[in-house]
Design an enzyme around this catalytic site. Structure first.
Site, PDB file in Angstrom:
ATOM      1  N   LYS A 286       0.850  -1.331  -0.153  1.00  0.00           N
ATOM      2  CA  LYS A 286      -0.078  -0.070   0.018  1.00  0.00           C
ATOM      3  C   LYS A 286       0.613   1.235   0.073  1.00  0.00           C
ATOM      4  O   LYS A 286       0.771   1.896   0.955  1.00  0.00           O
ATOM      5  CB  LYS A 286      -1.026  -0.077   1.262  1.00  0.00           C
ATOM      6  CG  LYS A 286      -1.990  -1.091   1.253  1.00  0.00           C
ATOM      7  CD  LYS A 286      -3.074  -1.033   2.238  1.00  0.00           C
ATOM      8  CE  LYS A 286      -4.237  -2.113   2.217  1.00  0.00           C
ATOM      9  NZ  LYS A 286      -3.393  -3.343   2.586  1.00  0.00           N
TER      10      LYS A 286
HETATM   11  P1  5BU Z   1      -8.771 -10.963   6.453  1.00  0.00           P
HETATM   12  O1  5BU Z   1      -7.986 -11.708   7.514  1.00  0.00           O
HETATM   13  O2  5BU Z   1      -9.233 -12.011   5.316  1.00  0.00           O
HETATM   14  O3  5BU Z   1      -9.519 -10.083   6.924  1.00  0.00           O
HETATM   15  O4  5BU Z   1      -7.426 -10.293   5.563  1.00  0.00           O
HETATM   16  C1  5BU Z   1      -7.591  -9.605   4.471  1.00  0.00           C
HETATM   17  C2  5BU Z   1      -6.278  -9.063   4.012  1.00  0.00           C
HETATM   18  O5  5BU Z   1      -6.305  -8.142   2.785  1.00  0.00           O
HETATM   19  C3  5BU Z   1      -5.253  -8.426   4.923  1.00  0.00           C
HETATM   20  O6  5BU Z   1      -3.982  -8.737   4.756  1.00  0.00           O
HETATM   21  C4  5BU Z   1      -5.370  -6.830   4.561  1.00  0.00           C
HETATM   22  O7  5BU Z   1      -4.594  -6.104   5.102  1.00  0.00           O
HETATM   23  C5  5BU Z   1      -5.880  -6.968   3.113  1.00  0.00           C
HETATM   24  N1  5BU Z   1      -6.895  -6.056   2.640  1.00  0.00           N
HETATM   25  C6  5BU Z   1      -8.015  -5.730   3.180  1.00  0.00           C
HETATM   26  O8  5BU Z   1      -8.652  -6.607   4.129  1.00  0.00           O
HETATM   27  N2  5BU Z   1      -8.844  -4.875   2.568  1.00  0.00           N
HETATM   28  C7  5BU Z   1      -8.486  -3.987   1.810  1.00  0.00           C
HETATM   29  O9  5BU Z   1      -9.508  -3.179   1.495  1.00  0.00           O
HETATM   30  C8  5BU Z   1      -7.166  -4.404   1.520  1.00  0.00           C
HETATM   31  C9  5BU Z   1      -6.470  -5.177   1.765  1.00  0.00           C
HETATM   32 BR1  5BU Z   1      -6.647  -2.908   0.231  1.00  0.00          BR
END
Ligand code: 5BU
Length: 459
Positions: A286
């Protein structure tokens, strides 16, 4: 005022323009009707309100509303003529949970007639209608001044709406032609555009991006749309989980700065895994600073991201210079721009998202697609429609069940994500915190692929 006079006057004040214009839907149009200035010409405004009021005099409604901003003063005048109270939906995005989206006094269960100046795709009117419906009001009727669509009435009818329009595009073209304001060539260009509008004929980007192609191919050969977000803090857990899940994923997403015990060996091991299990690597860094700084962050420090990550995420908030800073003189690397985040209350509004797509399209050689989240397949589909052809949509905030976490991460199901048009789903805790990450990764992969495969077959 007659319709003919109204049209000629609109032309005279420059409300009818010709050239190339990007519409809200992302389509490029050879003409643009911008009725905003009409409100500064009292005779035009009262004239059109009179014509509309006459047109809807047999319609059944309790409240009159206008889609801000242009139609709002028109609706105000119509409220006066028809003696029906005015209500409307606030234009600014509603701060979560606090403000009522409807401005004005109303009783639930009553009927609202919504007025707009123009209709092309029907998106704004439907969105407005849905907001009223969410507040317990009924909406079945729309009234617009100009219908520049290709038979939108049929589409709206299917969704339960009647639409009355005062003037159609053909009538406008006829009036302008008869008065020598427009040429036959312009008319055929416009007609051609309108005939194709429903087909969404967006031109394929001719900028080659080797990595976009590679990811698309890998999705197909590996039969997986699953991007694993391996957000753990130590190497042991990282490779333990990767051992179990690697065969199911098309791409691995890292947050390299989460690791407590990062070392150079980690990277060489990761690269070996990527080769062995045939997945791509995506560092969710990011980037968000000025070009000069991100260039150093990308290639330097202890992580040297540029050396091992095929893709990185980039915030376009810094402007397009960030992309030049990152990728000038860099080969075989690409990015995903953040277009709509998954966290509740994020500040990426419609305009921001649209601008991100514009930048991304311009830099398709180093932008493979966008990170987009939607809370439903409909929301996602709207985003997907605006994504330039050839670029991908990756969706985070995915789990087998919907929900939110303690800090506002929003989860949509695999099915909604894929039916909404996601090319890949990004899953973190849904897999890494599962009792059996291997079986769970397999399950996510299977569910996503099932929908994707059908879509590919039918296209
Ligand atoms: P989760 O554990 O499935 O909630 O992780 C989602 C991942 O995707 C996590 O590494 C976030 O930093 C990443 N992410 C997100 O969740 N939402 C966004 O809008 C973006 C990245 Br950009």
């Amino acid at each position: 005022m007659t319709k003919e006079l109204f049209i000629l006057k609109l032309h005279e004040i420059g409300a009818v323009k010709f050239g190339e214009f990007t519409l809200k839907s992302g389509l490029k149009s050879p003409f643009y009707f911008d009725l905003r200035d009409m409100i500064s010409y009292p005779e035009l405004l009262t004239g059109i309100a009179g014509l509309l009021a006459e047109d809807i005099k047999n319609s059944d409604f309790d409240y009159v509303s206008g889609v801000p901003y242009t139609a709002l003063p028109v609706a105000t005048l119509i409220s006066d003529i028809t003696n029906k109270p005015l209500i409307y939906i606030r234009k600014e995005e509603k701060a979560y949970g606090t403000k009522n989206p409807v401005i004005g006094k109303f009783e639930k269960g009553k009927k609202v007639l919504i007025i707009d100046d123009l209709i092309t795709t029907g998106e704004s009117l439907i969105e407005t209608a849905e907001k009223f419906k969410n507040e317990g009001l009924k909406v079945t009727d729309f009234s617009v001044i100009i219908d520049r669509s290709n038979n939108i009435a049929k589409k709206l009818e299917k969704q339960g709406y009647n639409i009355r329009s005062l003037i159609g595009l053909n009538e406008i073209l006829k009036i302008l032609k008869a008065n020598g304001k427009i040429s036959s060539g312009q008319i055929s260009e416009i007609k051609n555009f309108v005939n194709n509008i429903n087909k969404k004929e967006k031109k394929e980007s001719n900028i080659e991006n080797r990595l976009t192609k590679l990811l698309k191919e890998k999705i197909k050969t590996k039969k997986s749309n699953l991007v694993l977000s391996l957000d753990v803090d130590n190497r042991k857990d990282f490779f333990d989980i990767l051992d179990k899940t690697a065969k199911h994923i098309v791409m691995l997403k890292t947050h390299i700065d989460i690791l407590n015990d990062f070392n150079a060996e980690f990277i060489s091991k990761l690269k070996k895994y990527a080769k062995k299990y045939d997945f791509l690597i995506f560092e969710d860094r990011k980037f968000a600073d000025i070009g000069n700084t991100v260039r150093k962050q990308y290639s330097g420090g202890i992580y040297k991201i540029k050396d091992w990550a095929h893709f990185v995420t980039v915030h376009a908030v810094a402007g397009e210079g960030i992309l030049r800073g990152l990728f000038n003189d860099v080969e075989n690397r690409s990015s995903f721009l953040l277009a709509k985040m998954s966290s509740k209350g994020n500040l990426m509004n419609e305009t921001y998202t649209r601008k991100v797509f514009e930048i991304g399209e311009k830099y398709a050689g180093i932008v493979s697609g966008y990170i987009c989240h939607g809370n439903s397949k409909e929301e996602l589909q709207k985003l997907k429609n605006k994504i330039p052809n050839g670029q991908l949509m990756l969706m985070p905030g995915v789990k087998l069940q919907t929900g939110t976490d303690a800090t506002g991460q929003q989860y949509t199901t695999v099915e909604e994500a894929m039916q909404g048009g996601a090319d890949c789903i990004i899953v973190g805790r849904g897999i890494i915190e599962a009792e059996n990450p291997e079986a769970t990764a397999k399950e996510y992969r299977k569910r996503a692929w099932k929908i994707y495969e059908k879509k590919v077959e039918s296209s």
